[in-house]
Design a protein around this motif. Sequence first.
Motif, PDB file in Angstrom:
ATOM      1  N   MET A  18      41.726  31.442  38.817  1.00  0.00           N
ATOM      2  CA  MET A  18      40.865  30.308  38.531  1.00  0.00           C
ATOM      3  C   MET A  18      40.350  30.416  37.110  1.00  0.00           C
ATOM      4  SD  MET A  18      38.454  29.389  41.782  1.00  0.00           S
ATOM      5  CE  MET A  18      37.587  30.941  41.711  1.00  0.00           C
ATOM      6  N   PRO A  19      40.216  29.280  36.429  1.00  0.00           N
ATOM      7  CA  PRO A  19      39.616  29.318  35.081  1.00  0.00           C
ATOM      8  C   PRO A  19      38.096  29.371  35.169  1.00  0.00           C
ATOM      9  CG  PRO A  19      40.233  27.075  35.640  1.00  0.00           C
ATOM     10  CD  PRO A  19      40.680  27.929  36.801  1.00  0.00           C
ATOM     11  N   ASN A  20      37.478  29.818  34.080  1.00  0.00           N
ATOM     12  CA  ASN A  20      36.016  29.771  33.920  1.00  0.00           C
ATOM     13  C   ASN A  20      35.263  30.509  35.012  1.00  0.00           C
ATOM     14  OD1 ASN A  20      36.391  28.040  31.655  1.00  0.00           O
ATOM     15  ND2 ASN A  20      36.567  26.285  33.055  1.00  0.00           N
ATOM     16  N   LEU A  21      35.816  31.649  35.458  1.00  0.00           N
ATOM     17  CA  LEU A  21      35.125  32.457  36.451  1.00  0.00           C
ATOM     18  C   LEU A  21      34.207  33.436  35.713  1.00  0.00           C
ATOM     19  CD1 LEU A  21      34.715  32.993  39.401  1.00  0.00           C
ATOM     20  CD2 LEU A  21      36.664  34.555  39.381  1.00  0.00           C
TER      21      LEU A  21
ATOM     22  N   MET B 221      31.573  31.790  41.924  1.00  0.00           N
ATOM     23  CA  MET B 221      32.842  31.448  42.571  1.00  0.00           C
ATOM     24  C   MET B 221      32.840  29.990  43.018  1.00  0.00           C
ATOM     25  SD  MET B 221      35.037  34.126  42.981  1.00  0.00           S
ATOM     26  CE  MET B 221      35.804  34.027  44.597  1.00  0.00           C
ATOM     27  N   TYR B 222      31.729  29.543  43.585  1.00  0.00           N
ATOM     28  CA  TYR B 222      31.670  28.171  44.084  1.00  0.00           C
ATOM     29  C   TYR B 222      31.786  27.163  42.944  1.00  0.00           C
ATOM     30  CZ  TYR B 222      29.854  23.902  46.156  1.00  0.00           C
ATOM     31  OH  TYR B 222      29.719  22.608  46.557  1.00  0.00           O
ATOM     32  N   GLU B 223      31.058  27.383  41.869  1.00  0.00           N
ATOM     33  CA  GLU B 223      31.091  26.416  40.769  1.00  0.00           C
ATOM     34  C   GLU B 223      32.449  26.428  40.066  1.00  0.00           C
ATOM     35  OE1 GLU B 223      27.833  26.348  38.120  1.00  0.00           O
ATOM     36  OE2 GLU B 223      26.315  26.198  39.715  1.00  0.00           O
ATOM     37  N   ALA B 224      33.049  27.605  39.908  1.00  0.00           N
ATOM     38  CA  ALA B 224      34.377  27.664  39.298  1.00  0.00           C
ATOM     39  C   ALA B 224      35.403  26.965  40.186  1.00  0.00           C
ATOM     40  CB  ALA B 224      34.779  29.118  39.057  1.00  0.00           C
TER      41      ALA B 224
ATOM     42  N   LEU C 290      32.980  39.777  39.852  1.00  0.00           N
ATOM     43  CA  LEU C 290      33.817  38.713  39.298  1.00  0.00           C
ATOM     44  C   LEU C 290      35.083  39.273  38.669  1.00  0.00           C
ATOM     45  CD1 LEU C 290      31.198  36.260  37.750  1.00  0.00           C
ATOM     46  CD2 LEU C 290      32.312  36.183  39.984  1.00  0.00           C
ATOM     47  N   GLU C 291      35.000  40.438  38.054  1.00  0.00           N
ATOM     48  CA  GLU C 291      36.214  41.074  37.546  1.00  0.00           C
ATOM     49  C   GLU C 291      37.161  41.404  38.691  1.00  0.00           C
ATOM     50  OE1 GLU C 291      35.152  44.458  35.267  1.00  0.00           O
ATOM     51  OE2 GLU C 291      34.225  43.297  33.637  1.00  0.00           O
ATOM     52  N   LEU C 292      36.597  41.828  39.803  1.00  0.00           N
ATOM     53  CA  LEU C 292      37.411  42.115  40.979  1.00  0.00           C
ATOM     54  C   LEU C 292      38.063  40.841  41.510  1.00  0.00           C
ATOM     55  CD1 LEU C 292      38.305  44.097  43.217  1.00  0.00           C
ATOM     56  CD2 LEU C 292      36.164  43.593  44.390  1.00  0.00           C
ATOM     57  N   TYR C 293      37.301  39.760  41.591  1.00  0.00           N
ATOM     58  CA  TYR C 293      37.854  38.509  42.108  1.00  0.00           C
ATOM     59  C   TYR C 293      38.839  37.878  41.125  1.00  0.00           C
ATOM     60  CZ  TYR C 293      34.727  38.556  46.088  1.00  0.00           C
ATOM     61  OH  TYR C 293      34.097  38.894  47.261  1.00  0.00           O
TER      62      TYR C 293
END
Length: 869
Positions: A414-417, A42-45, A405-408
């Motif tokens: 956001m792209p590239n999650l 999440m942080y990097e995306a 990540l699917e949940l978020y």
Amino acid sequence: MTLLKKALRSMWRYKKTYFACTLLIALGVMLYVGFGASGRSMYEAKDAFYVGSALADCFASVTAASQGQVDAFRLEGVEEAMGRVVYECRVDMEGERIVRLRLLGYPKERGASGMAPSGALQGNAAGGRPGQSSPAGTEGAGTEGAGTAINTGDNDDGGNDAEAGQGIASDDGGGAARLAGLNRYSVKSGHDIVQDDEILVGQGFLDAHDIDVGDTLSLIVHNRLVKLRIAGTFMTPEYTYVIDEQGALLPDEGSFNVAVVSVGVLQSLLGMPGYYNELSFRFGDGVAYDDVKADLEVALQPFGNPRLTPIKDQLSNAMLESEINELVTMGNSIPLAFVVIAFFILFLMLKRIAEQERPQIGMMKAFGYGSVALVAHYGMYGAVTGLCGGLLGAGLGYWFCTFMLELYNYFFQMPNLVPVGVAEFALRGVAAAVAGGALGSMSGAWGVASLDPAPAMRPAAPRSPDRKMPRADREGERGRPSPGRGVAWISPPRRMAWLSPPRRMAWRSMVRNKLRSAFILVGMMFSYGLLVFMGSFASMMDDIILSQFTQMQVFDGRMGFGAPMDAKAAVTEVLRLSGVTGAEGLLELPLTLSHGHRSKDVLVTGLEADGRLYRLYDSDTHRVYEPPTDGIILSSRLAEDLEADVGDLVRVDVGERAGAYGLVVRGVMTISFGEGAYMERGYMAQVLGMGDAITGVVFTADDFAAVNKAAKEGANITGLRDQAYTRQLMDEMVGPYRSLGNVLLVMGIAVAFAIAYNTASISLMERKREYATLRVLGFTVGEVAGIMSYEYWLLGLCGAALGLPFARVLKVVFARVVVMEQFTLPTGIRPWQYALGFACICAAIAWSNQSTKAQVRKLDMVEVLKERE
């Protein structure tokens, strides 16, 4: 090689015991890898999205500002300033609920058609307004907006609806609009705006209404019906979390969303050609918001002294940052609890196994094995256990990360999650599991493995009972113990003389072997506490929903107004609508509360003094507060942010007319969603100098569809929330959390059974000689198993009693450590959750007792009773 073979045989012999520890470690590593990698992803995306899109550091809403005035904001520390147009409108959708879009009109890049070059714009220090003449060289009626001819029809003129919005043209010749430097959006599907009659919307909006790129939307902008064709979908960094700021609980992209339109079209529709109503600022490297706040406030005074919103307080970013911090916190705290419990069990288990293997240790030391080699040998037990648990947990952690990540992806645009850093966290988790397991095992075995050969080859000398039992009991007499001798209260008193001999033996066994009893007691406490905690976690979201919709917000619908209205007239008008059975006024305004050096922008809500549809319900204490008529009630999270308590004075900024107003905190309550502040509506209106105004109405209705149909005709009605639909939406959104909670509950049950079996197996291992002796003396299998069964039931139930406060502590610590921006986690535990834990513990004890009985039946009395030389 000899030690390796011994280790493998010993671990296989107690394979179920090691399985319990492996499961605990795997669960801890799974959560560590899952939460840690999810937070990293999440942080990097987020970071890549923000940097690539040049997200602004601060926002400000203004009445109107020309491009020249925007350029004048190049203050010290402000690297770039940008203006754009923002406007919320309703979408005319037949048969649908009230739908709103927040339209964003981005300026074109410097030098693009219709824009003056960068150095040619001169700002008006006084701040121009639409309709006023502008000095030569500034943007105004003769620039971008002046040449825009819009063919629209009034909303009331049905004859022009078919032609509304068609034939929109601008002086840019229909060329593609190139964006300025800040808050750049990215097109996900379709194409960017190339014609003035095109619009970009969020993908969630299309999915909610089952429409597609190329379809036409009808927007009501300033009472004009404008038809725009959907050119594509987009994402923008300041709306990764699309939610209405005015009291919304969760995202509903079908009712509220954002869209991008031609800036010239939007300026002309709003009657402000060449002007912007929102400013964005980006600061220089190393410049913080507090460094430039004062200068920006002074520079913005000619524009009505608008409120500044730094990026840290911007709703979408705050929600995203909160989720990332929550993941990091959970990844560093929750797994630690499981791993510590596993290591504690390994410590006690290896300590007891080493005690049982004293003769073998003494023999190996006599053959030349040193203490370090033997301690390392027992450390290998824990290291192998940690390795197996770590590898299993790493694999489950990858699955858990993808699940999160699917949940978020459902909540955040956001792209590239994608999963990032899974291997790194897996390596850390496995290394910690191996090192911790080895350390726990070596600590448990150190005392025995460090003995000299001769003492080690002899069984441990039993402790003298003289200091532990009263004299009367030692002599086989009944009577009061002699004063001053031993711990008399732990021996069965006269009133327990009715106990059968096997149960008296069990009682004395518990008293004399305190370490073994403590091991069982602590194991059952951990089992029960984890069961209750995980059971409460599985229903945590249901508790939040139940508290919100059955105790606090008990209305059927909520109607919002674009401009404040007279309370009596508005409520009367709503009561006249078909289907409405009751209504109460509501005053909601975003205000700044401050206490000492702390301040917070928060939505302050004014409720009716005798209201029954919107109540102030504390989800922890179950108390209902009355809206104060001489102060304010704060949510617990807001009170913590402001460091305010009951009786303190907080200040509310009520604008330039009245400055700041002091309010006494009359209560602090826990609410399920977000944070807020509450007052009595009339008192709040008096403080703000608003007369008897309200900004919305909550109501009950037996025909919500009729209310919805009537509300769509109201020009001042900006939103209508169906509480039943909101609850349905929330049920769908928290479904994955329920699934996660159920998975953790199943794991908790498995861990509880494993710990119960673990403690029973080790206790039986220590007492084989004792039980074999009883069998030789004529005790039946049932009588021998009954001794341990009585002991285990008594210690297990006492452990469950200790687990009651332990579960509560786990819940409170979890709620305090895991701070969610959206929810306030409840700390209460339902009675059925305690009952579920108790039922599982009883089942685990019964299963362990049956297993013990089967093992007693298999005892080889001759082998067990052999004299140890």
